[in-house]
Design an enzyme around this catalytic site. Sequence first.
Site, PDB file in Angstrom:
ATOM      1  CG  ASP A  87     -14.264   7.189   5.297  1.00  0.00           C
ATOM      2  OD1 ASP A  87     -13.862   7.824   4.308  1.00  0.00           O
ATOM      3  OD2 ASP A  87     -14.718   6.032   5.230  1.00  0.00           O
ATOM      4  NE  ARG A 111      -3.811  -0.890   2.375  1.00  0.00           N
ATOM      5  CZ  ARG A 111      -4.944  -1.085   1.699  1.00  0.00           C
ATOM      6  NH1 ARG A 111      -5.460  -0.121   0.966  1.00  0.00           N
ATOM      7  NH2 ARG A 111      -5.566  -2.240   1.770  1.00  0.00           N
ATOM      8  CB  ILE A 146      -7.101   2.511   2.598  1.00  0.00           C
ATOM      9  CG1 ILE A 146      -8.582   2.309   2.929  1.00  0.00           C
ATOM     10  CG2 ILE A 146      -6.378   3.217   3.750  1.00  0.00           C
ATOM     11  CD1 ILE A 146      -8.841   1.334   4.048  1.00  0.00           C
ATOM     12  CG  LEU A 147      -4.498   6.601  -1.340  1.00  0.00           C
ATOM     13  CD1 LEU A 147      -4.684   7.931  -2.031  1.00  0.00           C
ATOM     14  CD2 LEU A 147      -3.605   5.677  -2.171  1.00  0.00           C
ATOM     15  CG  ASN A 197     -13.091  10.923   0.794  1.00  0.00           C
ATOM     16  OD1 ASN A 197     -13.177  10.469  -0.349  1.00  0.00           O
ATOM     17  ND2 ASN A 197     -13.576  10.277   1.845  1.00  0.00           N
ATOM     18  CB  THR A 198     -17.409  13.240  -1.575  1.00  0.00           C
ATOM     19  OG1 THR A 198     -18.802  13.209  -1.224  1.00  0.00           O
ATOM     20  CG2 THR A 198     -17.171  12.338  -2.776  1.00  0.00           C
ATOM     21  CG  HIS A 199     -17.946   8.729   3.829  1.00  0.00           C
ATOM     22  ND1 HIS A 199     -17.278   7.570   3.480  1.00  0.00           N
ATOM     23  CD2 HIS A 199     -18.859   8.368   4.771  1.00  0.00           C
ATOM     24  CE1 HIS A 199     -17.760   6.564   4.182  1.00  0.00           C
ATOM     25  NE2 HIS A 199     -18.717   7.023   4.965  1.00  0.00           N
TER      26      HIS A 199
HETATM   27  C1  GAR Z   1     -19.728   8.319  -4.180  1.00  0.00           C
HETATM   28  O1  GAR Z   1     -20.962   8.098  -3.564  1.00  0.00           O
HETATM   29  C2  GAR Z   1     -18.643   8.503  -3.120  1.00  0.00           C
HETATM   30  O2  GAR Z   1     -19.091   9.146  -1.973  1.00  0.00           O
HETATM   31  C3  GAR Z   1     -18.304   7.065  -2.827  1.00  0.00           C
HETATM   32  O3  GAR Z   1     -18.296   6.440  -4.081  1.00  0.00           O
HETATM   33  C4  GAR Z   1     -19.250   7.073  -4.924  1.00  0.00           C
HETATM   34  C5  GAR Z   1     -18.599   7.386  -6.242  1.00  0.00           C
HETATM   35  O4  GAR Z   1     -19.537   7.642  -7.234  1.00  0.00           O
HETATM   36  N1  GAR Z   1     -17.048   6.975  -2.181  1.00  0.00           N
HETATM   37  C6  GAR Z   1     -16.760   6.067  -1.270  1.00  0.00           C
HETATM   38  O5  GAR Z   1     -17.550   5.224  -0.900  1.00  0.00           O
HETATM   39  C7  GAR Z   1     -15.342   6.147  -0.732  1.00  0.00           C
HETATM   40  N2  GAR Z   1     -15.170   5.271   0.344  1.00  0.00           N
HETATM   41  P1  GAR Z   1     -19.065   8.111  -8.698  1.00  0.00           P
HETATM   42  O6  GAR Z   1     -17.968   7.134  -9.157  1.00  0.00           O
HETATM   43  O7  GAR Z   1     -20.279   8.002  -9.525  1.00  0.00           O
HETATM   44  O8  GAR Z   1     -18.556   9.502  -8.577  1.00  0.00           O
END
Ligand code: GAR
Length: 180
Positions: free
Chosen positions: A138, A58, A85-86, A100-102
Amino acid sequence: MRIGVLASGSGTNLEAILAARLPVAVVVVDRPCRATDVAAAHGVVSELVPWGGHGADRTQFTHDIVDALERHAVDVVVMAGFMVILEKPIFDAFQGKVLNTHPALLPSFRGAHAVEEALAAGVKVTGVTIHVATREVDSGPILAQEAVPVLPGDTVETLHERIKSVERRLYPETIREFLK
Ligand code: GAR
Protein backbone atom coordinates in the site's frame (compact mmCIF):
# COMPACT_ATOMS: atom_id res chain seq x y z
CA MET A 1 -2.51 -3.27 -24.22
CA ARG A 2 -3.56 -6.41 -22.33
CA ILE A 3 -4.69 -6.18 -18.70
CA GLY A 4 -4.46 -8.99 -16.16
CA VAL A 5 -6.80 -8.47 -13.20
CA LEU A 6 -5.99 -10.06 -9.82
CA ALA A 7 -9.00 -10.58 -7.54
CA SER A 8 -9.98 -12.53 -4.42
CA GLY A 9 -13.57 -11.56 -3.70
CA SER A 10 -16.89 -10.27 -4.93
CA GLY A 11 -15.33 -8.74 -8.04
CA THR A 12 -17.47 -5.63 -8.26
CA ASN A 13 -14.45 -3.53 -9.26
CA LEU A 14 -13.69 -6.14 -11.93
CA GLU A 15 -17.29 -5.76 -13.12
CA ALA A 16 -16.83 -1.99 -13.43
CA ILE A 17 -13.54 -2.45 -15.30
CA LEU A 18 -15.19 -4.85 -17.75
CA ALA A 19 -18.24 -2.59 -18.12
CA ALA A 20 -15.83 0.22 -19.05
CA ARG A 21 -14.62 -2.05 -21.87
CA LEU A 22 -11.01 -1.99 -20.73
CA PRO A 23 -8.95 -4.71 -22.45
CA VAL A 24 -8.91 -7.48 -19.82
CA ALA A 25 -7.10 -10.57 -21.14
CA VAL A 26 -7.29 -12.73 -18.00
CA VAL A 27 -8.58 -12.69 -14.42
CA VAL A 28 -6.35 -14.50 -11.91
CA VAL A 29 -7.83 -15.47 -8.53
CA ASP A 30 -6.17 -17.05 -5.50
CA ARG A 31 -9.32 -18.76 -4.22
CA PRO A 32 -12.74 -19.73 -5.55
CA CYS A 33 -14.70 -16.47 -5.59
CA ARG A 34 -17.37 -14.51 -7.44
CA ALA A 35 -14.75 -12.71 -9.57
CA THR A 36 -14.45 -15.92 -11.63
CA ASP A 37 -18.19 -15.83 -12.40
CA VAL A 38 -17.94 -12.15 -13.35
CA ALA A 39 -15.12 -12.98 -15.78
CA ALA A 40 -17.08 -15.87 -17.30
CA ALA A 41 -20.19 -13.70 -17.72
CA HIS A 42 -18.06 -11.31 -19.82
CA GLY A 43 -16.39 -14.09 -21.79
CA VAL A 44 -13.02 -13.49 -20.11
CA VAL A 45 -10.87 -16.47 -19.15
CA SER A 46 -9.84 -16.88 -15.51
CA GLU A 47 -7.11 -18.85 -13.81
CA LEU A 48 -7.03 -20.11 -10.23
CA VAL A 49 -3.61 -20.01 -8.55
CA PRO A 50 -4.45 -21.29 -5.06
CA TRP A 51 -2.89 -19.46 -2.12
CA GLY A 52 -1.89 -21.90 0.61
CA GLY A 53 -2.45 -19.43 3.45
CA HIS A 54 -0.26 -18.86 6.49
CA GLY A 55 3.14 -20.52 6.11
CA ALA A 56 2.87 -20.99 2.33
CA ASP A 57 5.79 -19.93 0.12
CA ARG A 58 4.91 -16.38 -0.91
CA THR A 59 7.74 -16.07 -3.44
CA GLN A 60 6.79 -19.31 -5.21
CA PHE A 61 3.15 -18.20 -5.18
CA THR A 62 4.18 -14.89 -6.76
CA HIS A 63 6.14 -16.75 -9.46
CA ASP A 64 3.01 -18.83 -10.18
CA ILE A 65 0.92 -15.65 -10.49
CA VAL A 66 3.50 -14.11 -12.87
CA ASP A 67 3.51 -17.31 -14.96
CA ALA A 68 -0.29 -17.17 -15.26
CA LEU A 69 -0.16 -13.50 -16.33
CA GLU A 70 2.65 -14.16 -18.82
CA ARG A 71 0.75 -17.09 -20.36
CA HIS A 72 -1.81 -14.47 -21.40
CA ALA A 73 0.78 -11.92 -22.58
CA VAL A 74 -0.36 -9.33 -20.05
CA ASP A 75 1.19 -5.82 -20.19
CA VAL A 76 -0.44 -4.22 -17.13
CA VAL A 77 -1.54 -5.84 -13.85
CA VAL A 78 -4.61 -4.46 -12.05
CA MET A 79 -5.21 -5.60 -8.47
CA ALA A 80 -8.92 -5.34 -7.72
CA GLY A 81 -9.53 -6.64 -4.22
CA PHE A 82 -6.59 -9.06 -4.29
CA MET A 83 -5.96 -10.05 -0.69
CA VAL A 84 -2.54 -11.78 -0.80
CA ILE A 85 0.68 -9.81 -0.44
CA LEU A 86 2.92 -10.42 -3.45
CA GLU A 87 6.71 -10.53 -3.50
CA LYS A 88 9.50 -9.11 -5.65
CA PRO A 89 9.04 -11.31 -8.78
CA ILE A 90 5.85 -9.51 -9.89
CA PHE A 91 7.43 -6.05 -9.45
CA ASP A 92 10.44 -7.22 -11.50
CA ALA A 93 8.28 -8.75 -14.24
CA PHE A 94 5.89 -5.77 -14.51
CA GLN A 95 8.02 -2.81 -13.41
CA GLY A 96 5.86 0.22 -12.68
CA LYS A 97 2.90 -1.55 -14.26
CA VAL A 98 1.09 -3.03 -11.26
CA LEU A 99 -1.89 -0.95 -10.13
CA ASN A 100 -3.90 -1.23 -6.92
CA THR A 101 -7.00 0.29 -5.40
CA HIS A 102 -7.06 0.77 -1.64
CA PRO A 103 -10.18 1.60 0.42
CA ALA A 104 -8.65 4.54 2.37
CA LEU A 105 -6.72 7.75 1.79
CA LEU A 106 -3.12 6.47 1.81
CA PRO A 107 -0.80 6.79 3.60
CA SER A 108 -3.51 6.43 6.29
CA PHE A 109 -4.88 2.98 7.10
CA ARG A 110 -2.59 0.72 5.11
CA GLY A 111 -3.26 -3.02 5.18
CA ALA A 112 -6.14 -5.44 4.92
CA HIS A 113 -8.43 -3.75 7.49
CA ALA A 114 -8.50 -0.18 6.22
CA VAL A 115 -12.27 0.32 6.53
CA GLU A 116 -12.51 -1.16 10.04
CA GLU A 117 -9.54 0.92 11.20
CA ALA A 118 -10.88 4.18 9.76
CA LEU A 119 -14.21 3.59 11.50
CA ALA A 120 -12.48 2.70 14.78
CA ALA A 121 -10.31 5.83 14.57
CA GLY A 122 -13.41 8.02 14.34
CA VAL A 123 -12.26 9.89 11.23
CA LYS A 124 -14.99 11.92 9.50
CA VAL A 125 -13.48 11.47 6.05
CA THR A 126 -11.80 8.47 4.47
CA GLY A 127 -11.68 7.54 0.79
CA VAL A 128 -10.12 5.76 -2.14
CA THR A 129 -6.52 5.67 -3.35
CA ILE A 130 -5.47 4.31 -6.74
CA HIS A 131 -1.71 3.84 -6.90
CA VAL A 132 1.15 2.08 -8.60
CA ALA A 133 1.95 -0.89 -6.36
CA THR A 134 5.49 -1.43 -5.16
CA ARG A 135 7.14 -4.00 -2.90
CA GLU A 136 6.15 -2.07 0.18
CA VAL A 137 2.47 -2.82 0.80
CA ASP A 138 0.00 0.00 0.00
CA SER A 139 2.79 2.38 -0.98
CA GLY A 140 3.98 3.61 -4.35
CA PRO A 141 3.11 6.60 -6.53
CA ILE A 142 -0.47 7.80 -6.10
CA LEU A 143 -2.44 8.17 -9.34
CA ALA A 144 -5.81 9.29 -7.96
CA GLN A 145 -7.56 9.89 -4.65
CA GLU A 146 -11.09 10.79 -3.69
CA ALA A 147 -12.58 11.52 -0.30
CA VAL A 148 -15.61 9.64 1.05
CA PRO A 149 -17.50 10.87 4.14
CA VAL A 150 -17.99 8.67 7.20
CA LEU A 151 -21.62 9.15 8.25
CA PRO A 152 -23.24 8.78 11.67
CA GLY A 153 -24.36 5.19 12.20
CA ASP A 154 -22.00 3.76 9.59
CA THR A 155 -20.99 0.12 9.93
CA VAL A 156 -17.98 -1.43 8.20
CA GLU A 157 -20.38 -2.71 5.54
CA THR A 158 -22.17 0.59 4.82
CA LEU A 159 -18.92 2.57 4.78
CA HIS A 160 -17.14 0.01 2.59
CA GLU A 161 -20.03 0.01 0.12
CA ARG A 162 -19.89 3.86 -0.10
CA ILE A 163 -16.13 3.59 -0.74
CA LYS A 164 -16.59 0.85 -3.34
CA SER A 165 -19.15 2.90 -5.26
CA VAL A 166 -16.41 5.54 -5.70
CA GLU A 167 -13.79 2.91 -6.62
CA ARG A 168 -16.04 1.50 -9.34
CA ARG A 169 -16.02 4.91 -11.07
CA LEU A 170 -12.50 6.12 -10.23
CA TYR A 171 -10.56 2.89 -10.91
CA PRO A 172 -11.68 2.36 -14.53
CA GLU A 173 -11.11 6.09 -15.28
CA THR A 174 -7.63 5.96 -13.77
CA ILE A 175 -6.69 2.73 -15.54
CA ARG A 176 -7.77 4.27 -18.84
CA GLU A 177 -5.55 7.33 -18.24
CA PHE A 178 -2.67 5.07 -17.19
CA LEU A 179 -2.93 2.99 -20.39
CA LYS A 180 -2.60 6.17 -22.46
C1 GAR B 1 -12.19 -2.94 -2.63
O1 GAR B 1 -12.74 -2.04 -1.71
C2 GAR B 1 -10.67 -2.81 -2.63
O2 GAR B 1 -10.22 -1.52 -2.41
C3 GAR B 1 -10.32 -3.70 -1.46
O3 GAR B 1 -11.17 -4.81 -1.60
C4 GAR B 1 -12.40 -4.39 -2.18
C5 GAR B 1 -12.74 -5.31 -3.32
O4 GAR B 1 -14.07 -5.22 -3.68
N1 GAR B 1 -8.96 -4.07 -1.51
C6 GAR B 1 -8.21 -4.25 -0.44
O5 GAR B 1 -8.63 -4.12 0.69
C7 GAR B 1 -6.78 -4.67 -0.74
N2 GAR B 1 -6.02 -4.68 0.43
P1 GAR B 1 -14.63 -6.04 -4.95
O6 GAR B 1 -14.16 -7.49 -4.79
O7 GAR B 1 -16.09 -5.91 -4.85
O8 GAR B 1 -14.07 -5.40 -6.17
